[in-house]
Design a protein around this motif. Structure first.
Motif, short mmCIF file in Angstrom:
data_model
loop_
_atom_site.label_atom_id
_atom_site.label_comp_id
_atom_site.label_asym_id
_atom_site.label_seq_id
_atom_site.Cartn_x
_atom_site.Cartn_y
_atom_site.Cartn_z
N ILE A 27 1.80 -24.58 -29.65
CA ILE A 27 3.20 -24.71 -29.23
C ILE A 27 3.94 -23.39 -29.38
O ILE A 27 4.77 -23.01 -28.56
CB ILE A 27 3.88 -25.82 -30.05
CG1 ILE A 27 3.30 -27.19 -29.65
CG2 ILE A 27 5.39 -25.81 -29.85
CD1 ILE A 27 3.63 -28.30 -30.64
N LEU A 28 3.61 -22.66 -30.45
CA LEU A 28 4.30 -21.41 -30.77
C LEU A 28 3.56 -20.17 -30.26
O LEU A 28 3.91 -19.04 -30.62
CB LEU A 28 4.48 -21.29 -32.28
CG LEU A 28 5.30 -22.41 -32.95
CD1 LEU A 28 5.23 -22.31 -34.46
CD2 LEU A 28 6.74 -22.39 -32.47
N ASP A 44 6.93 -25.36 -19.12
CA ASP A 44 7.10 -26.76 -18.72
C ASP A 44 7.67 -27.62 -19.85
O ASP A 44 8.04 -28.78 -19.63
CB ASP A 44 5.77 -27.35 -18.26
CG ASP A 44 4.67 -27.24 -19.31
OD1 ASP A 44 4.69 -26.27 -20.09
OD2 ASP A 44 3.78 -28.11 -19.34
N TYR A 45 7.76 -27.08 -21.05
CA TYR A 45 8.28 -27.85 -22.17
C TYR A 45 9.80 -28.02 -22.05
O TYR A 45 10.51 -27.12 -21.57
CB TYR A 45 7.99 -27.16 -23.50
CG TYR A 45 6.57 -27.35 -24.01
CD1 TYR A 45 5.56 -27.87 -23.20
CD2 TYR A 45 6.24 -27.00 -25.31
CE1 TYR A 45 4.27 -28.03 -23.66
CE2 TYR A 45 4.95 -27.15 -25.80
CZ TYR A 45 3.97 -27.67 -24.97
OH TYR A 45 2.70 -27.83 -25.45
N ARG A 46 10.29 -29.16 -22.50
CA ARG A 46 11.72 -29.43 -22.56
C ARG A 46 12.20 -29.04 -23.96
O ARG A 46 11.67 -29.54 -24.95
CB ARG A 46 11.99 -30.90 -22.28
CG ARG A 46 13.45 -31.31 -22.26
CD ARG A 46 13.54 -32.82 -22.11
NE ARG A 46 14.89 -33.31 -22.07
CZ ARG A 46 15.25 -34.55 -22.40
NH1 ARG A 46 14.32 -35.41 -22.78
NH2 ARG A 46 16.51 -34.92 -22.33
N VAL A 47 13.19 -28.15 -24.05
CA VAL A 47 13.67 -27.68 -25.34
C VAL A 47 15.12 -28.15 -25.53
O VAL A 47 16.01 -27.80 -24.76
CB VAL A 47 13.59 -26.14 -25.46
CG1 VAL A 47 14.12 -25.70 -26.82
CG2 VAL A 47 12.15 -25.68 -25.27
N LEU A 48 15.32 -28.95 -26.57
CA LEU A 48 16.64 -29.46 -26.92
C LEU A 48 17.14 -28.74 -28.16
O LEU A 48 16.35 -28.27 -28.99
CB LEU A 48 16.56 -30.96 -27.20
CG LEU A 48 15.88 -31.83 -26.13
CD1 LEU A 48 15.81 -33.28 -26.58
CD2 LEU A 48 16.63 -31.71 -24.80
N LYS A 52 5.73 -31.19 -23.62
CA LYS A 52 6.33 -31.80 -24.80
C LYS A 52 7.84 -31.58 -24.82
O LYS A 52 8.36 -30.71 -24.12
CB LYS A 52 5.73 -31.20 -26.07
CG LYS A 52 4.23 -31.44 -26.24
CD LYS A 52 3.74 -30.80 -27.53
CE LYS A 52 2.24 -31.00 -27.69
NZ LYS A 52 1.88 -32.43 -27.81
N THR A 53 8.50 -32.36 -25.64
CA THR A 53 9.92 -32.17 -25.91
C THR A 53 10.05 -31.59 -27.30
O THR A 53 9.60 -32.18 -28.29
CB THR A 53 10.69 -33.50 -25.82
OG1 THR A 53 10.60 -34.01 -24.49
CG2 THR A 53 12.16 -33.29 -26.19
N LEU A 86 13.86 -38.36 -29.44
CA LEU A 86 13.25 -37.96 -28.17
C LEU A 86 12.14 -36.92 -28.36
O LEU A 86 11.37 -36.66 -27.44
CB LEU A 86 14.32 -37.35 -27.25
CG LEU A 86 15.58 -38.19 -26.99
CD1 LEU A 86 16.56 -37.39 -26.12
CD2 LEU A 86 15.22 -39.51 -26.32
N ALA A 87 12.05 -36.35 -29.54
CA ALA A 87 11.24 -35.15 -29.74
C ALA A 87 9.79 -35.45 -30.13
O ALA A 87 9.51 -36.36 -30.91
CB ALA A 87 11.88 -34.27 -30.81
N ASP A 88 8.89 -34.61 -29.60
CA ASP A 88 7.50 -34.58 -30.05
C ASP A 88 7.35 -33.64 -31.25
O ASP A 88 6.47 -33.81 -32.08
CB ASP A 88 6.57 -34.11 -28.92
CG ASP A 88 6.62 -35.04 -27.72
OD1 ASP A 88 6.19 -36.19 -27.86
OD2 ASP A 88 7.09 -34.60 -26.65
#
Length: 368
Positions: free
Chosen positions: A165-166, A28-32, A4-5, A63-65
């Motif tokens: 996620i957390l 593997d998650y993309r963190v913005l 996820k992003t 862009l975010a999930d």
């Protein structure tokens, strides 16, 4: 779950620590990240807290999930309105990290579309005497309460997904109604800050005529007023978004002070004894972490993970020093992290401990 992003708005202590925990659980998650301060963005990128960062909140939101708002309460509500006007991913999950919940939840339910957005109120009950992206700590939320407040824009599946996620935070997740959350925290968090600041204001003015007040104030007084050093802007927002519950607690406390004053005026020894005994027993029943009120002007704080033998290892490093007190602040890690606090008799021992622990471990070490 698929990669996820995650978009985190606010790269301070809470936002940065959340990002590190998410990366630990899901590398593997993309963190913005979003932050208005150039310095915080630079630190977050240098430390690998986020993969990309921006000063334009709207830029990364589509862009975010998952979008996590880790900014002051007033700004959180402003950003919710901004999100309502953006073209977001279908069923994006939006949550926050505010210390009050009802006003934020109402704002989300008014402005966000239930057909497009899932919103859950959140309150990670952890913090620190430190601030900013530089203070971000992957262990900040370890064993801390992480509260979710369901909304009309969420269901059990939303919260289950957030828990996954957390998961890298190693926190203790709990669900509670937003209104009840604000009532409970008004008693055990918000009102105590008012009381601590009132005690400090009273003592400061009293010391104008009774100078030794400044010198004798230690031990129990120190422990009761520690939280008076909290950031004023944050607590102003908290009180103004939970005003009714806080005002009720103030009124109730006034009545209790009047009652004990009456006992003293009447010389009612039994009533006074019962008053103190009830408070003592009530504290035992609440299972609050016990700690000694030992005076010391030389204190060291070590952020430690909740792992076996960590404290024993640190104490082994401090052989030969003169310890006054050692304790963990605090069991549910609200306001400050689960920090190992060590008190010394001399500045020399404090300096030795700071250098030794910094050299022999990778735990963050601070003095105050």
């Amino acid at each position: 779950m698929a990669a996820k992003t995650i978009y985190i708005a606010g790269l301070g202590l809470i936002g940065g620590s959340l990002a590190l925990g998410i990366k630990r659980g899901h590398p593997d998650y993309r963190v913005l990240g979003y932050n208005r301060s150039d310095k915080s963005r630079e630190i977050a990128l240098e430390r690998g807290i986020v993969d990309e960062a921006t000063s334009d909140f709207a830029a990364f939101a589509p862009l975010a999930d998952v979008i996590i708002l880790c900014v002051p309460i007033k700004q959180t509500m402003e950003l919710i309105e901004v999100l309502a006007g953006l073209d977001l991913k279908q069923n994006v999950i939006i949550t926050d990290a505010g210390s009050t919940k009802l006003d934020i939840v109402r704002m989300a339910e008014i402005h966000l579309s239930p057909e497009k957005v899932q919103f859950v109120g959140s309150h990670p009950m952890a913090g620190s005497h430190k601030s900013g992206a530089i203070a971000a700590d992957v262990n900040l939320f370890e064993n801390a309460y992480y509260i979710f407040t369901p909304t009309a824009l969420s269901d059990s599946g939303t919260i289950a997904e957030l828990k996954d996620i957390l998961s890298g935070l190693h926190a203790r997740f709990i669900e509670i109604d937003a209104e009840e959350h604000d009532r409970v925290t008004s008693q055990i968090s918000h009102f105590p800050h008012i009381l601590a600041s009132s005690l400090m204001e009273q003592a400061a003015h009293y010391a104008d005529d009774h100078e030794m007040t400044r010198h004798f104030a230690a031990g129990g007084f120190r422990d009761m007023t520690r939280i008076a050093e909290s950031e004023p802007g944050m607590w102003t927002s908290i009180l103004l978004t939970n005003r009714q519950s806080v005002l009720e607690r103030i009124s109730d406390f006034k009545d209790r002070l009047d009652q004990v004053a009456a006992y003293i005026e009447q010389g009612d020894e039994l009533a006074i004894w019962d008053y103190f005994n009830f408070g003592r027993q009530a504290r035992k029943d609440m299972e609050i972490h016990k700690r000694g009120g030992v005076d010391s002007f030389y204190e060291l704080f070590v952020d430690v993970p909740d792992e076996e033998d960590v404290i024993l290892h640190i104490l082994e490093l401090l052989r030969g020093t003169s310890l006054v007190n050692i304790r963990i602040n605090e069991e549910n890690r609200e306001d400050i992290t689960g920090i190992l606090q060590i008190s010394f008799k001399t500045a020399k021992d404090l300096d030795y401990a700071y250098n030794k622990i910094s050299k022999e471990t990778d735990y963050p070490v601070f003095t105050k």
